[in-house]
Motif scaffolding. Structure first.
Motif, PDB file in Angstrom:
ATOM      1  N   LYS A   5       0.875  -1.202   0.104  1.00 33.28           N
ATOM      2  CA  LYS A   5       0.141   0.062  -0.107  1.00 33.28           C
ATOM      3  C   LYS A   5       0.751   1.373   0.127  1.00 33.28           C
ATOM      4  N   LYS A   6       2.164   1.182   0.229  1.00 35.04           N
ATOM      5  CA  LYS A   6       2.968   2.306   0.243  1.00 35.04           C
ATOM      6  C   LYS A   6       4.131   2.141  -0.928  1.00 35.04           C
ATOM      7  N   GLY A   7       3.888   1.558  -2.041  1.00 33.47           N
ATOM      8  CA  GLY A   7       4.683   1.833  -3.125  1.00 33.47           C
ATOM      9  C   GLY A   7       5.765   0.513  -3.405  1.00 33.47           C
ATOM     10  N   PHE A   8       5.548  -0.510  -2.651  1.00 30.87           N
ATOM     11  CA  PHE A   8       6.209  -1.719  -2.951  1.00 30.87           C
ATOM     12  C   PHE A   8       6.354  -2.187  -4.392  1.00 30.87           C
ATOM     13  N   GLU A   9       5.330  -2.282  -5.016  1.00 28.67           N
ATOM     14  CA  GLU A   9       5.216  -2.786  -6.510  1.00 28.67           C
ATOM     15  C   GLU A   9       6.006  -1.839  -7.318  1.00 28.67           C
ATOM     16  N   GLU A  10       5.696  -0.496  -7.250  1.00 29.85           N
ATOM     17  CA  GLU A  10       6.170   0.426  -7.840  1.00 29.85           C
ATOM     18  C   GLU A  10       7.937   0.208  -7.983  1.00 29.85           C
ATOM     19  N   TYR A  11       8.534   0.231  -6.725  1.00 29.82           N
ATOM     20  CA  TYR A  11      10.041   0.278  -6.385  1.00 29.82           C
ATOM     21  C   TYR A  11      10.145  -1.116  -7.112  1.00 29.82           C
ATOM     22  N   PHE A  12       9.453  -2.320  -6.921  1.00 32.84           N
ATOM     23  CA  PHE A  12      10.087  -3.504  -7.494  1.00 32.84           C
ATOM     24  C   PHE A  12      10.389  -3.445  -9.101  1.00 32.84           C
ATOM     25  N   HIS A  13       9.127  -2.944  -9.510  1.00 32.91           N
ATOM     26  CA  HIS A  13       9.336  -2.776 -11.108  1.00 32.91           C
ATOM     27  C   HIS A  13      10.281  -1.943 -11.446  1.00 32.91           C
ATOM     28  N   GLU A  14      10.482  -0.962 -10.721  1.00 27.15           N
ATOM     29  CA  GLU A  14      11.615   0.039 -11.089  1.00 27.15           C
ATOM     30  C   GLU A  14      12.956  -0.515 -11.055  1.00 27.15           C
ATOM     31  N   MET A  15      13.060  -1.222 -10.074  1.00 32.65           N
ATOM     32  CA  MET A  15      14.579  -1.864  -9.797  1.00 32.65           C
ATOM     33  C   MET A  15      14.655  -3.003 -10.768  1.00 32.65           C
ATOM     34  N   ASP A  16      13.741  -3.820 -11.119  1.00 34.61           N
ATOM     35  CA  ASP A  16      13.916  -4.805 -12.346  1.00 34.61           C
ATOM     36  C   ASP A  16      15.162  -5.603 -12.064  1.00 34.61           C
ATOM     37  N   ALA A  17      15.142  -6.260 -10.661  1.00 28.96           N
ATOM     38  CA  ALA A  17      16.176  -6.884 -10.190  1.00 28.96           C
ATOM     39  C   ALA A  17      16.026  -8.580 -10.813  1.00 28.96           C
ATOM     40  N   ASP A  18      17.242  -9.254 -10.628  1.00 30.75           N
ATOM     41  CA  ASP A  18      17.189 -10.631 -10.824  1.00 30.75           C
ATOM     42  C   ASP A  18      16.710 -11.451  -9.708  1.00 30.75           C
ATOM     43  N   PHE A  19      17.017 -10.805  -8.379  1.00 29.77           N
ATOM     44  CA  PHE A  19      16.369 -11.521  -7.236  1.00 29.77           C
ATOM     45  C   PHE A  19      16.143 -10.443  -6.259  1.00 29.77           C
ATOM     46  N   PHE A  20      14.897 -10.527  -5.876  1.00 29.19           N
ATOM     47  CA  PHE A  20      14.303  -9.452  -5.113  1.00 29.19           C
ATOM     48  C   PHE A  20      13.915 -10.374  -3.715  1.00 29.19           C
ATOM     49  N   CYS A  21      14.807 -10.262  -2.628  1.00 22.80           N
ATOM     50  CA  CYS A  21      14.418 -10.964  -1.545  1.00 22.80           C
ATOM     51  C   CYS A  21      13.793  -9.985  -0.369  1.00 22.80           C
ATOM     52  N   ILE A  22      12.755 -10.485   0.325  1.00 28.41           N
ATOM     53  CA  ILE A  22      12.245  -9.700   1.422  1.00 28.41           C
ATOM     54  C   ILE A  22      12.047 -10.580   2.766  1.00 28.41           C
ATOM     55  N   GLN A  23      12.124  -9.764   3.622  1.00 27.55           N
ATOM     56  CA  GLN A  23      11.962 -10.392   5.259  1.00 27.55           C
ATOM     57  C   GLN A  23      10.688  -9.796   5.998  1.00 27.55           C
ATOM     58  N   GLU A  24      10.439 -10.416   6.950  1.00 26.03           N
ATOM     59  CA  GLU A  24       9.411 -10.180   7.916  1.00 26.03           C
ATOM     60  C   GLU A  24       8.181  -9.609   6.837  1.00 26.03           C
ATOM     61  N   THR A  25       7.836 -10.641   6.275  1.00 25.45           N
ATOM     62  CA  THR A  25       6.504 -10.616   5.456  1.00 25.45           C
ATOM     63  C   THR A  25       4.940 -10.710   6.084  1.00 25.45           C
ATOM     64  N   LYS A  26       5.124 -11.126   7.276  1.00 21.34           N
ATOM     65  CA  LYS A  26       4.079 -10.858   8.257  1.00 21.34           C
ATOM     66  C   LYS A  26       2.608 -11.356   7.546  1.00 21.34           C
TER      67      LYS A  26
END
Length: 252
Positions: free
Chosen positions: A16-37
């Motif tokens: 809700k605070k822009g995660f998807e926009e940043y995800f697409h902007e970075m276009d990383a090979d690997f995107f790791c996240i923690q504390e998914t809750k």
């Protein structure tokens, strides 16, 4: 090859605070996240061209890790065999032809240090695991490691001595890891840089004043240091009390 790591402090809130926009902007090979809750089925992130691997905690709204990758792994492993690791969803390992990627959310020792003994045992078990992997092929180890290793890794070192995340014991475990054939990629490229933090308290104006800690890392096998192109921090990216960190490697 681009790697991102980010403790999102609740993926549903971060979206809700822009995660998807940043995800697409970075276009990383690997995107790791923690504390998914979150639990399975509570969020749908249909990122085209990415495979997704989630390790959910049994306790709702707690812990958890995930990796989004453009590259199909040879094997996927959750945890390192200890029962508690599996219950809390803290580790995912992807194996590739030339390296292992290990995404980790390290347990916090808690404010009163009640969990420090378990935390130190975790560190010992994980070091054995990482060294075993490193004997087979190089390791890229990332995540929220819940420790500021050196005085330069937090704003107020003197007043935080002995606090959770900055005890001599936790810092010593990080030193043990780095002495066992691993390198902190950020300090490798930026040995003297100060005021480079990845986590800030939610207290008023703390982030604006950059009173923070560097507790998120990309740590690599020593043999990969020659491949490091970029090791950076994106403090301008909001959405969590942590910010994303970046590692770019030449072809492995």
């Amino acid at each position: 090859m681009k790697f991102i790591s980010w403790n999102v402090n609740g993926i549903r809130a971060c979206v809700k605070k822009g995660f998807e926009e940043y995800f697409h902007e970075m276009d990383a090979d690997f995107f790791c996240i923690q504390e998914t809750k979150c639990q399975e089925g509570q969020i749908d992130l249909p990122f085209e061209n990415y495979l997704q691997y989630w390790n959910y905690a049994e306790k709702k709204g707690y812990s958890g890790t995930a990796i989004f990758t453009k590259h199909k792994p040879l094997t996927v492993k959750y945890g390192v065999g200890q029962k508690e690791d599996e219950e809390e969803g803290r580790i995912i390992t992807l194996e590739y032809e030339n390296f292992y990627l290990v995404n980790v959310y390290t347990p916090n020792a808690q404010r009163d240090l009640a969990r420090l003994p378990k935390r130190l045992q975790w560190e010992e078990d994980l070091l054995v695991y990482l060294k075993q992997l490193d004997e087979v092929k190089p390791v890229i180890y990332c995540g929220d490691l819940n420790v500021a290793h050196m005085d330069v890794d937090l704003k107020n070192a003197k007043s935080n001595m002995g606090n959770s995340g900055f005890t001599l014991e936790e810092r010593g475990k990080m030193s043990d890891l780095l002495a066992s054939g691993f390198t902190d990629s950020f300090r490798f490229l930026h040995p003297e840089r100060t005021d480079a933090f990845t986590w800030w308290s939610y207290m008023a104006k703390v982030r604006e004043r950059n009173i923070g800690w560097r507790i998120d890392y990309f740590i690599v096998s020593n043999c990969l240091t020659k491949n490091i192109k970029v090791a950076d921090i994106h403090p301008h990216v909001l959405g969590s009390d942590h910010c994303p960190i970046i590692l770019e490697l030449d072809s492995i």
